[in-house]
Design a protein around this motif. Sequence first.
Motif, mmCIF file in Angstrom:
data_model
loop_
_atom_site.group_PDB
_atom_site.id
_atom_site.type_symbol
_atom_site.label_atom_id
_atom_site.label_comp_id
_atom_site.label_asym_id
_atom_site.label_seq_id
_atom_site.Cartn_x
_atom_site.Cartn_y
_atom_site.Cartn_z
ATOM 1 N N SER A 121 0.937 -1.230 -0.143
ATOM 2 C CA SER A 121 0.165 -0.040 -0.232
ATOM 3 C C SER A 121 0.904 1.254 -0.024
ATOM 4 O O SER A 121 0.883 2.133 -0.486
ATOM 5 C CB SER A 121 -0.759 -0.186 0.797
ATOM 6 N N ASP A 128 -5.542 -0.840 -4.913
ATOM 7 C CA ASP A 128 -5.474 -1.149 -3.643
ATOM 8 C C ASP A 128 -6.131 -2.561 -3.205
ATOM 9 O O ASP A 128 -7.415 -2.494 -2.652
ATOM 10 C CB ASP A 128 -4.655 -0.848 -2.514
ATOM 11 N N GLU A 129 -6.174 -3.947 -3.541
ATOM 12 C CA GLU A 129 -6.725 -5.156 -3.341
ATOM 13 C C GLU A 129 -8.718 -4.625 -3.246
ATOM 14 O O GLU A 129 -9.097 -4.939 -2.270
ATOM 15 C CB GLU A 129 -6.549 -5.695 -1.546
#
Length: 428
Positions: free
Chosen positions: A50, A162-163
């Motif tokens: 991240s 991000d995911e």
Amino acid sequence: MTKVLIELKQISKRYDQPKQANVSIMEDININIKEGELVSILGPSGSGKSTLLRIIAGLVPPSQGTVLYNGREIAGTNPGVGMVFQSFALFPWLTVLENVKLGLENKPLREADKMRKALSVIDMIGLDGFEGAYPKELSGGMRQRVGIGRALVMEPDILLMDEPFSALDVLTAENLKRDLLELWTEKQIPTKCIIMVTHSIEEAVYMSDRAIVLSRDPARVISDIPIPMAHWRDKQDPQFTSLVDQIYSILTQREVKPAGPAEEKQNTIEKIPPVPAGALTGFIELIDDLGQQVDLYKLADQLSLKLEDFLPIVEAVEMLQFATVLHGDIELTEPGRQFANASVLFRKEIFKDQVLEHVPIMEKIIWILQSKSNNKMEGAFFVEIFEKHFEAEEAALQLDILIDWGRYAELIAYDKKAKVLYLENDSD
Ligand code: ADP
Ligand code: MG
């Protein structure tokens, strides 16, 4: 000649931690991302994925190194970036339309143009008819569509995610992945590259042109694997499964740390994977049941575990030398096999031997308890020691796991109420 869109040059990042200033979490990251690429970033939890995205977005400055966008160093936020988060990050008091339009807040556009763009994106992401709905009226999958819409409406050169699928159930996630991949491969969006953090190797191999694997403590690029398959990819295709296997084996390799100066080594405590003994027991039994060598990828699949939950278990059995991992296969060691087939009491003995031999900090805890006349010590004492090496939350977690392992091995006992550790043989 394909153009390099993003260039990361010798990026390092240090953060101040509670008891330790300037901890290096990322070192010497060099990555080029070209126009037309969809790149996945993989790595253990807490490795810095991240943070890396935030550095590319210009939301966090690197401690060292530079980020170039179109050949120019970025100053402050990267103007070419649109970002999608795991947690949707929608404003509950705004409608779908208003949430999407928010992506255009800082653009010098007339209100009518903003409206037109937002409506067209809403249509594209499959939310036609939900313009006036509020986030709470939407399913998780639809909310993430809004999150993606808000990033896409900016028509960013670079889409950072991000995911983006990890908070969704499997079917919803599959559906959204396909839709997004279709927009991308059919060039329905002007986005020039996508960088996606994921904890699913399969997702990376399914979607991306390259998978970049990061190490932890600090993050370095340990592998950059091209995925030269045409879309749409068949998950049963041998090339597909062999790529998944390959990435699995890279992620499960025990980190080989460069040997530092002797005193530095003495002062480090090896982080223990946060897996209770009970979970390890079940895992070792399962490997034993499945036979000689077991394919890690299939094992994770069988257990329906996310990589982030699965890797620590593998790491823990490796650390305790109950099993070894080679080329994506896991195999029990002699103690591992004995453990799997032993009685409960004998298991505790074997576990004790492995812990004492391979987890030096456990020996130190026992030694400290033995050195006290009442054989007792408050947990806080150990947490304080750990806090010199880890963040506060991690330090407490490390002690929890050590207590769990120590109790299973009947090495130590713990009074939960008083938060005191004591020697097992002293307990009765
Ligand atoms: P990942 O996304 O791979 O799980 P992160 O990028 O969130 O990892 O974090 C990497 C490391 O940096 C972790 O050890 C985390 O605790 C630390 N970290 C992240 N952000 C901060 C911050 N603002 N201050 C201090 N430490 C941070
Ligand atoms: Mg993260």
